[in-house]
Write an enzyme that holds these catalytic residues in place. Structure first.
Site, short mmCIF file in Angstrom:
data_model
loop_
_atom_site.label_atom_id
_atom_site.label_comp_id
_atom_site.label_asym_id
_atom_site.label_seq_id
_atom_site.Cartn_x
_atom_site.Cartn_y
_atom_site.Cartn_z
N HIS A 55 -2.46 -4.40 1.47
CA HIS A 55 -2.38 -2.94 1.59
C HIS A 55 -3.06 -2.32 0.37
CE1 HIS A 55 1.86 -3.15 -0.52
NE2 HIS A 55 0.95 -3.86 -1.13
N ARG A 82 -4.68 -9.13 6.74
CA ARG A 82 -3.37 -9.71 7.05
C ARG A 82 -3.50 -10.87 8.01
NH1 ARG A 82 0.62 -4.43 7.45
NH2 ARG A 82 -0.09 -3.54 5.47
N VAL A 108 8.96 2.90 -2.77
CA VAL A 108 9.25 4.34 -2.64
C VAL A 108 10.75 4.54 -2.42
CG1 VAL A 108 7.01 5.18 -1.83
CG2 VAL A 108 8.60 4.18 -0.19
N ALA A 116 3.58 8.91 -2.54
CA ALA A 116 2.50 8.02 -2.13
C ALA A 116 2.54 7.88 -0.62
CB ALA A 116 2.64 6.64 -2.78
N1 PHE Z 1 1.59 0.03 1.69
C1 PHE Z 1 2.41 0.32 2.83
C2 PHE Z 1 1.97 -0.58 3.98
O1 PHE Z 1 0.87 -1.03 4.03
C3 PHE Z 1 2.30 1.76 3.27
C4 PHE Z 1 2.84 2.69 2.22
C5 PHE Z 1 2.02 3.17 1.23
C6 PHE Z 1 4.15 3.07 2.26
C7 PHE Z 1 2.51 4.05 0.27
C8 PHE Z 1 4.67 3.93 1.31
C9 PHE Z 1 3.85 4.42 0.32
O2 PHE Z 1 2.74 -0.89 4.85
#
Ligand code: PHE
Length: 335
Positions: A166, A192, A249, A303
């Site tokens: 991610h 992935r 988060v 975010a």
């Molecule tokens: N990185 C998380 C994902 O790929 C998405 C996400 C990004 C969630 C930023 C919260 C804050 O599933």
């Protein structure tokens, strides 16, 4: 001698079929080392009494050859024009269309989305595609052995590196390289270990955003997403927020937008719910800020992570994410 050269010239001229051939004959007879000049050179060797007459004869020959060549040239040109006319050659026709190609739809959308966020005051980054345990997990409050790691089907290289799962993998770098207020967007490829199907690919794109300042709340996040989605889809978008979980988060949210196909009435695309889920987001966890060298007592932030392919599919009604990588020109030419 003069007669012999003339007869010789006439037989050769008869055989000529093209303008190129004609030039060859002209050089052979009228050129600097040609037959006619040879005759002039031989004048020196003949008796003085015959010189005048012979000189005149050679001059006449030269004129006859010149005239004959000009006439033949005209004939050849006329014949060429005739031939072209018969071929129906239309010089006013436009040239054949060239296929120059264009940017891939993913690239076009990356740029377009980057522009929207830039107008909103964000700085745009590309991710480092091969990263490590710390940036992809550790710095995001997902220590080794944490069950939340199972949320991502992760590829590992033999050396222990990670093709990023991610774009959140860039968060720590951003916190360490920018001071608040921070407004950053990362657009790039993620990887992935997935079985691919119409809505899953092993390689796809995410749009990560981070916003850090004093007194930033979830309300700012929701409005930012609403403004972005409205700009991207070209009409006012309604969104819905639901609680969710991501270790980096707190609180974590999922945002859904009103189905662009049925306008919320319910259809096969939104599975009759009227809503389509498009992103994960939330308030940045205090531990994640601290890990990035930012004081969570003073600053807060939000975010989000959006799927790029998903956004494009919803905009154009594309039903299979695998189309983006197939290289099928019938698909690509539509963009
Ligand atoms: N990185 C998380 C994902 O790929 C998405 C996400 C990004 C969630 C930023 C919260 C804050 O599933």
């Amino acid at each position: 001698m003069v007669d012999k050269v003339w007869r010789n010239f006439q037989t050769q001229l008869k055989k000529i079929k093209s303008l190129d051939g004609l030039e060859e004959v002209e050089i052979k007879f009228l050129g600097r080392k040609g037959q006619v000049n040879k005759l002039f050179q031989q004048l020196a060797k003949i008796p003085a009494s015959q010189k005048r007459r012979q000189g005149q004869a050679i001059n006449e020959l030269k004129q006859k050859i010149t005239k004959a060549l000009a006439k033949k040239k005209e004939q050849l040109q006329l014949r060429l024009a005739d031939e072209l006319a018969q071929e129906n050659f239309d010089v006013t026709q436009p040239g054949r269309e060239q296929q120059l190609g264009h940017l891939h739809p993913i690239t076009q959308m990356k740029w377009e989305i980057g522009d929207i966020f830039r107008r909103m005051g964000f700085e745009i980054f590309e991710p480092q595609e091969v990263s490590d345990d710390y940036n992809n997990f550790g710095a995001l409050n997902i220590p080794a052995g944490h069950p939340a790691r199972d949320l991502w089907d992760t590829f590992w290289t033999r050396e222990g590196y990670i093709p990023i799962t991610h774009t959140s993998s860039m968060q720590n770098w951003i916190y360490r390289h920018r001071r608040p207020p921070i407004r950053a967007v990362v657009i790039g490829r993620c990887f992935r270990h997935e079985a691919t199907d119409a809505s899953h690919e092993h390689t796809f794109h995410q749009i990560e955003g981070v916003y850090v300042d004093e007194n930033v709340t979830v309300a700012n996040l929701i409005e930012t997403m609403r403004v972005f989605l409205s700009a991207f889809y070209g009409k006012e978008m309604e969104i819905k927020v639901r609680p969710s979980y991501f270790p980096f988060v707190e609180p974590g949210l999922e945002i859904a937008m009103k189905c662009v196909f049925c306008n919320g009435k319910g259809c096969s695309v939104c599975k009759n719910s009227g809503w389509i889920e498009i992103l994960g987001a939330g308030e940045i966890h205090p531990r994640v800020l601290r890990e990035g060298g930012i004081d969570p007592e003073k600053y807060s932030g939000f975010a989000w992570g959006l799927g790029l392919e998903r956004l494009i599919m919803l905009r154009y009604g594309i039903e299979d994410v695998r189309r983006f990588h197939r290289g099928d020109l019938r698909f690509l030419r539509q963009f």
